[in-house]
Enzyme design. Structure first.
Site, PDB file in Angstrom:
ATOM      1  N   TYR A 115      96.382  84.201  70.448  1.00  0.00           N
ATOM      2  CA  TYR A 115      97.017  84.521  71.743  1.00  0.00           C
ATOM      3  C   TYR A 115      96.054  84.251  72.904  1.00  0.00           C
ATOM      4  O   TYR A 115      96.426  83.671  73.921  1.00  0.00           O
ATOM      5  CB  TYR A 115      97.440  85.983  71.704  1.00  0.00           C
ATOM      6  CG  TYR A 115      98.230  86.484  72.883  1.00  0.00           C
ATOM      7  CD1 TYR A 115      99.606  86.292  72.966  1.00  0.00           C
ATOM      8  CD2 TYR A 115      97.604  87.186  73.909  1.00  0.00           C
ATOM      9  CE1 TYR A 115     100.333  86.788  74.039  1.00  0.00           C
ATOM     10  CE2 TYR A 115      98.330  87.688  74.982  1.00  0.00           C
ATOM     11  CZ  TYR A 115      99.688  87.491  75.041  1.00  0.00           C
ATOM     12  OH  TYR A 115     100.408  87.990  76.112  1.00  0.00           O
TER      13      TYR A 115
ATOM     14  N   LYS B  45      96.728  81.657  75.892  1.00  0.00           N
ATOM     15  CA  LYS B  45      96.801  82.138  77.284  1.00  0.00           C
ATOM     16  C   LYS B  45      95.680  81.547  78.126  1.00  0.00           C
ATOM     17  O   LYS B  45      95.871  81.217  79.292  1.00  0.00           O
ATOM     18  CB  LYS B  45      96.773  83.667  77.317  1.00  0.00           C
ATOM     19  CG  LYS B  45      98.014  84.311  76.685  1.00  0.00           C
ATOM     20  CD  LYS B  45      99.269  83.952  77.473  1.00  0.00           C
ATOM     21  CE  LYS B  45     100.506  84.659  76.964  1.00  0.00           C
ATOM     22  NZ  LYS B  45     101.712  84.359  77.749  1.00  0.00           N
TER      23      LYS B  45
HETATM   24  N1  CAA Z   1      89.912  97.608  71.703  1.00  0.00           N
HETATM   25  C1  CAA Z   1      88.985  98.386  71.102  1.00  0.00           C
HETATM   26  N2  CAA Z   1      88.907  98.521  69.780  1.00  0.00           N
HETATM   27  C2  CAA Z   1      89.779  97.867  69.014  1.00  0.00           C
HETATM   28  C3  CAA Z   1      90.774  97.026  69.565  1.00  0.00           C
HETATM   29  C4  CAA Z   1      90.813  96.931  70.959  1.00  0.00           C
HETATM   30  N3  CAA Z   1      91.712  96.181  71.569  1.00  0.00           N
HETATM   31  N4  CAA Z   1      91.499  96.494  68.573  1.00  0.00           N
HETATM   32  C5  CAA Z   1      90.974  96.969  67.428  1.00  0.00           C
HETATM   33  N5  CAA Z   1      89.954  97.824  67.695  1.00  0.00           N
HETATM   34  C6  CAA Z   1      89.155  98.560  66.732  1.00  0.00           C
HETATM   35  C7  CAA Z   1      89.966  99.625  65.999  1.00  0.00           C
HETATM   36  O1  CAA Z   1      90.054 100.822  66.755  1.00  0.00           O
HETATM   37  C8  CAA Z   1      89.159  99.799  64.741  1.00  0.00           C
HETATM   38  O2  CAA Z   1      87.999 100.550  65.056  1.00  0.00           O
HETATM   39  P1  CAA Z   1      87.435 101.646  64.005  1.00  0.00           P
HETATM   40  O3  CAA Z   1      87.088 100.841  62.768  1.00  0.00           O
HETATM   41  O4  CAA Z   1      86.256 102.231  64.726  1.00  0.00           O
HETATM   42  O5  CAA Z   1      88.561 102.612  63.793  1.00  0.00           O
HETATM   43  C9  CAA Z   1      88.694  98.357  64.454  1.00  0.00           C
HETATM   44  O6  CAA Z   1      88.752  97.657  65.716  1.00  0.00           O
HETATM   45  C10 CAA Z   1      89.582  97.644  63.450  1.00  0.00           C
HETATM   46  O7  CAA Z   1      90.920  97.743  63.909  1.00  0.00           O
HETATM   47  P2  CAA Z   1      92.126  98.229  62.980  1.00  0.00           P
HETATM   48  O8  CAA Z   1      91.696  99.369  62.099  1.00  0.00           O
HETATM   49  O9  CAA Z   1      93.319  98.445  63.832  1.00  0.00           O
HETATM   50  O10 CAA Z   1      92.264  96.929  62.046  1.00  0.00           O
HETATM   51  P3  CAA Z   1      93.586  96.247  61.517  1.00  0.00           P
HETATM   52  O11 CAA Z   1      93.192  95.046  60.739  1.00  0.00           O
HETATM   53  O12 CAA Z   1      94.457  97.290  60.861  1.00  0.00           O
HETATM   54  O13 CAA Z   1      94.351  95.777  62.849  1.00  0.00           O
HETATM   55  C11 CAA Z   1      94.617  94.629  64.923  1.00  0.00           C
HETATM   56  C12 CAA Z   1      93.702  94.881  63.714  1.00  0.00           C
HETATM   57  C13 CAA Z   1      95.882  93.901  64.471  1.00  0.00           C
HETATM   58  C14 CAA Z   1      93.796  93.739  65.849  1.00  0.00           C
HETATM   59  C15 CAA Z   1      95.000  95.967  65.587  1.00  0.00           C
HETATM   60  O14 CAA Z   1      93.841  96.733  65.834  1.00  0.00           O
HETATM   61  C16 CAA Z   1      95.678  95.747  66.922  1.00  0.00           C
HETATM   62  O15 CAA Z   1      96.869  95.524  66.983  1.00  0.00           O
HETATM   63  N6  CAA Z   1      94.892  95.782  68.015  1.00  0.00           N
HETATM   64  C17 CAA Z   1      95.412  95.556  69.361  1.00  0.00           C
HETATM   65  C18 CAA Z   1      95.314  94.103  69.716  1.00  0.00           C
HETATM   66  C19 CAA Z   1      95.798  93.925  71.117  1.00  0.00           C
HETATM   67  O16 CAA Z   1      95.225  94.441  72.065  1.00  0.00           O
HETATM   68  N7  CAA Z   1      96.913  93.180  71.282  1.00  0.00           N
HETATM   69  C20 CAA Z   1      97.507  93.006  72.565  1.00  0.00           C
HETATM   70  C21 CAA Z   1      99.014  93.004  72.406  1.00  0.00           C
HETATM   71  S1  CAA Z   1      99.822  93.082  73.967  1.00  0.00           S
HETATM   72  C22 CAA Z   1      99.613  91.587  74.608  1.00  0.00           C
HETATM   73  O17 CAA Z   1      99.119  90.676  74.025  1.00  0.00           O
HETATM   74  C23 CAA Z   1     100.077  91.406  76.023  1.00  0.00           C
HETATM   75  C24 CAA Z   1      98.977  91.037  76.929  1.00  0.00           C
HETATM   76  O18 CAA Z   1      98.944  89.908  77.432  1.00  0.00           O
HETATM   77  C25 CAA Z   1      97.948  92.047  77.299  1.00  0.00           C
END
Ligand code: CAA
Length: 240
Positions: free
Chosen positions: A147, A151
């Site tokens: 993504y 972007k």
């Molecule tokens: N900021 C800070 N920490 C983050 C993070 C973030 N954005 N994403 C993941 N982490 C951290 C988690 O909290 C976790 O930390 P701990 O081990 O200390 O608990 C570590 O990274 C691993 O993450 P997960 O346990 O969640 O791992 P996973 O494999 O189950 O999932 C993931 C990974 C799919 C990336 C999930 O964390 C997620 O969905 N993160 C959000 C990603 C994001 O921000 N997407 C934006 C979507 S909206 C959009 O895209 C619109 C836009 O233009 C802004």
């Protein structure tokens, strides 16, 4: 003037707000959508805005759809490339399919749609193209190499297109939204969402209407001197 505007992904989320705002400003809006027929039907019934289904990632579909719209409405003056998808996964887990799908829809979709309208805009010496980027294309994000690449690509695409369109009265600008309260956020785990909101100085998610206002501004008749710019609307999450 009753200018014709096409908004991709224009029936839900940020796109819905953009379609409504442009309609409110007297534009004749056609809202594209990719898959959710029920949402599109409800949106059209609620707003009176025409909806049309095609895949922005498919080049021929974009060319054909825009040709049909031009045949029906005369021309396309305003193109808002808003359609976008996420397929979040960390690099360790991301598949090629997740990479490819996001690049195809989010980035190639912008090329496909701009390609379909740019020649006509140039010929008529007037056009407004707005591409919706993302704060994560500017700053990167865990789980979004696909993504963020798409972007970030949009921002380069926009500047180059702006340089090409400038002397023909065709502007191209990007908006880089931050985290906006739409269905797209529904896949983010709650604990991660908390961390993200903590990084937003304004202390809250944005609203779709706050992005739509930016689109209205950049597509105004008197916005002809604004081109190649990126308008960041992100609550202060990323500044430079
Ligand atoms: N900021 C800070 N920490 C983050 C993070 C973030 N954005 N994403 C993941 N982490 C951290 C988690 O909290 C976790 O930390 P701990 O081990 O200390 O608990 C570590 O990274 C691993 O993450 P997960 O346990 O969640 O791992 P996973 O494999 O189950 O999932 C993931 C990974 C799919 C990336 C999930 O964390 C997620 O969905 N993160 C959000 C990603 C994001 O921000 N997407 C934006 C979507 S909206 C959009 O895209 C619109 C836009 O233009 C802004």
């Amino acid at each position: 003037m009753n200018r014709v505007a096409v908004v991709t992904g224009g029936t839900r989320g940020i796109g819905e707000a953009i379609s409504l705002k442009l309609q409110e400003k007297g534009r004749h809006v056609i809202a594209n959508y990719g898959g959710n027929d029920a949402a599109a039907k409800a949106f059209s019934e609620r707003t009176g805005i025409a909806v049309q289904k095609w895949d922005v990632g498919d080049h021929k579909s974009c060319i054909d759809a825009c040709a049909a719209i031009e045949a029906q409405y005369g021309q396309i003056d305003i193109m808002v490339n808003n359609a976008g998808i996420t397929r979040d996964a960390t690099m360790m887990k991301m598949t090629f399919e997740q990479w490819d799908e996001v690049i195809r829809v989010d980035l190639t979709g912008c090329f496909n749609m701009a390609k379909a309208v740019f020649a006509g805009m140039r010929e008529r010496k007037w056009g407004r193209i707005v591409n919706i980027g993302s704060v994560n294309g500017q700053g990167g994000q865990i789980g979004q190499v696909n993504y963020a690449a798409a972007k970030s690509g949009i921002h380069g695409f926009t500047k180059s297109l702006a340089a090409e369109g400038a002397r023909y009265g065709v502007t191209a600008n990007a908006i880089a939204p931050g985290y906006i309260g739409t269905e797209m956020l529904s896949t983010i785990p709650e604990n991660v969402m908390e961390k993200i909101i903590a990084q937003i100085p304004v202390g809250r998610l944005g609203q779709p209407e706050e992005i739509a206002r930016g689109v209205e501004f950049l597509t105004s008749d008197n916005a002809g001197f604004i081109t190649g710019s990126t308008l960041s609307i992100n609550g202060g999450q990323h500044m430079y």
